[in-house]
Design an enzyme around this catalytic site. Structure first.
Site, PDB file in Angstrom:
ATOM      1  CB  THR A 187      -0.842   0.017   1.294  1.00 46.81           C
ATOM      2  OG1 THR A 187      -1.841  -0.981   1.182  1.00 46.81           O
ATOM      3  CG2 THR A 187      -1.497   1.363   1.533  1.00 46.81           C
ATOM      4  NE  ARG A 215     -10.301  -3.912   5.875  1.00 45.63           N
ATOM      5  CZ  ARG A 215      -9.114  -3.365   5.640  1.00 45.63           C
ATOM      6  NH1 ARG A 215      -8.803  -2.960   4.438  1.00 45.63           N
ATOM      7  NH2 ARG A 215      -8.240  -3.207   6.604  1.00 45.63           N
ATOM      8  CB  VAL A 216     -13.829   0.913   4.157  1.00 43.56           C
ATOM      9  CG1 VAL A 216     -12.981   2.182   4.097  1.00 43.56           C
ATOM     10  CG2 VAL A 216     -14.837   0.877   3.015  1.00 43.56           C
ATOM     11  N   GLY A 217     -10.643   0.052   4.741  1.00 41.60           N
ATOM     12  CA  GLY A 217      -9.518   0.128   5.674  1.00 41.60           C
ATOM     13  C   GLY A 217      -9.225   1.545   6.121  1.00 41.60           C
ATOM     14  CG  ASP A 218      -5.219   2.180   7.323  1.00 40.86           C
ATOM     15  OD1 ASP A 218      -5.454   1.196   6.580  1.00 40.86           O
ATOM     16  OD2 ASP A 218      -4.083   2.660   7.472  1.00 40.86           O
ATOM     17  CB  THR A 238       1.615   0.717   5.226  1.00 40.79           C
ATOM     18  OG1 THR A 238       1.399  -0.474   4.457  1.00 40.79           O
ATOM     19  CG2 THR A 238       2.962   0.642   5.908  1.00 40.79           C
ATOM     20  N   GLY A 239      -0.289  -1.348   6.682  1.00 41.02           N
ATOM     21  CA  GLY A 239      -0.475  -2.517   7.524  1.00 41.02           C
ATOM     22  C   GLY A 239      -1.937  -2.756   7.820  1.00 41.02           C
ATOM     23  N   GLY A 241      -5.175  -2.183   8.693  1.00 39.50           N
ATOM     24  CA  GLY A 241      -5.863  -0.908   8.850  1.00 39.50           C
ATOM     25  C   GLY A 241      -6.736  -0.789  10.080  1.00 39.50           C
TER      26      GLY A 241
HETATM   27  C1  SD4 Z   1      -5.645  -1.611   4.743  1.00 40.33           C
HETATM   28  N1  SD4 Z   1      -3.727  -0.380   5.436  1.00 40.33           N
HETATM   29  O1  SD4 Z   1      -6.527  -1.634   3.892  1.00 40.33           O
HETATM   30  C2  SD4 Z   1      -4.270  -1.115   4.336  1.00 40.33           C
HETATM   31  C3  SD4 Z   1      -3.452  -2.286   3.892  1.00 40.33           C
HETATM   32  C4  SD4 Z   1      -1.976  -2.003   3.759  1.00 40.33           C
HETATM   33  O2  SD4 Z   1       0.111  -2.585   3.051  1.00 40.33           O
HETATM   34  O3  SD4 Z   1      -1.462  -1.020   4.193  1.00 40.33           O
HETATM   35  N2  SD4 Z   1      -1.209  -2.856   3.159  1.00 40.33           N
HETATM   36  O4  SD4 Z   1      -5.819  -2.004   5.890  1.00 40.33           O
END
Ligand code: SD4
Length: 327
Positions: A187, A215-218, A238-239, A241
């Site tokens: 990401t 689903r929606v992330g951060d 990142t990571g 979310g």
């Molecule tokens: C999420 N933060 O949708 C994003 C995924 C991500 O490296 O960062 N991947 O949760």
């Protein structure tokens, strides 16, 4: 033999190093203390940030605006079919739909984002249109797509053969493991300061592979996956979310810098917040990247393996972040 999940957790965590101080130019000096600034500068998450930064640097080094740099920069990764976590070629959700999240912020605090957007290669550009052409900050799903088409964006199938194959393989077990692993990196979150000293930020992703539909992330949540404030600096995440959303990570990092913490101190405290508040934190990866108004960078993550790309002083580099879970 270790499980696939363990394998991915281990192999997904690559090389490590420490935050490297940049070569800095002494710009202003008063009797009490020196203030070093690096300008222009662009930083972005993960190795693919190198390609994105190159594009952003073309804009910044010719006197362009940070907002253009952070949009055009991440578009390079959105268009890359080999990046399976962003834009075209991104892995689909559990039902086979590629759904994209993106956000952008300029130096005036204007913000735009889209979430669960399908069939548009450049969600960051749609987010910018939301910011510039609507009274809103965020458009979701069908409404975001309708707006994008009205704005002249072309619809296309974002599911590549490679991503489809990976999804079909996943369906053999359909194990829903929302763990950030080797397949789920990349990401892109980007922060840039232009020659005029203005900061902007962007973030774009296809989110977690095989996530639940809807689903929606951060990444599209202003203050979670990305935030910037021209008085202070910016941050991106990142990571996994969900952990970032629960702690409003990027806003937290910027507010900590506002209180006087360095970017490095701020990102470390934001990671510690996750450690304190989220008992199962060890199962997930989170990386934060921060840039203050003077061009100082901070990066920190939970598990070994997060890196970021930095372009300044005509030099492009990939730097490993320090991490919390050691030994
Ligand atoms: C999420 N933060 O949708 C994003 C995924 C991500 O490296 O960062 N991947 O949760």
């Amino acid at each position: 033999m270790s499980s696939r999940r363990d394998f991915l957790k281990i192999t997904g965590l690559a090389s490590v190093g420490a935050f490297t101080a940049s070569s800095c130019k002494l710009q202003t000096q008063d009797k009490a203390k020196s203030v070093k600034t690096v300008r222009p500068i662009v930083v972005s998450t993960w190795k693919n940030g190198l390609h994105a930064n190159k594009k952003a640097w073309e804009i910044l080094s010719s006197g362009g605006r940070a907002i253009d740099a952070v949009e055009k920069g991440v578009m390079v990764v959105e268009a890359d079919p080999d990046d399976i976590t962003v834009g075209y070629g991104g892995l689909p959700d559990r039902d086979g739909f590629v759904t994209l999240d993106a956000s952008i912020m300029d130096e005036k605090g204007n913000a735009g984002s889209v979430c669960a957007l399908q069939n548009i290669m450049h969600p960051v550009s749609v987010a910018r249109k939301v910011m510039e052409k609507t009274p809103h900050v965020m458009l979701a799903g069908e409404g975001a797509l309708q707006f994008a088409v009205e704005q002249g964006f072309k619809e296309m199938n974002l599911l590549t053969e490679k991503a489809k194959k990976a999804w079909e393989k996943w369906k053999e077990t359909s194990k829903y493991e929302p763990v950030i692993n080797i397949e789920n990196h990349d990401t892109i979150g980007m922060l840039a300061i232009d020659s005029a000293g203005n900061i902007s930020g962007s973030c774009t992703t296809s989110g977690l592979a095989f996530k639940m539909h809807g689903r929606v992330g951060d990444s599209p949540i202003i203050g979670a996956g990305m935030y910037c404030d021209n008085e202070v600096g910016g941050a991106v995440a990142t990571g996994m979310g969900e952990l970032v959303m629960k702690t409003l990570g990027s806003f937290l990092v910027v507010e900590l810098m506002r209180q006087g913490k360095s970017p490095q101190e701020a990102v470390e405290e934001a990671i510690l917040r996750i450690v304190k508040k989220i008992p199962e934190y060890k199962k997930y990866q989170i990386g934060y990247l921060a840039l203050d108004k003077n061009g100082n960078v901070g990066a920190y993550c939970l598990h070994k393996g997060f890196n970021y790309a930095r372009y300044a002083d005509n030099k492009s580099e990939l730097i490993d972040a320090d991490y919390y879970i050691k030994g």
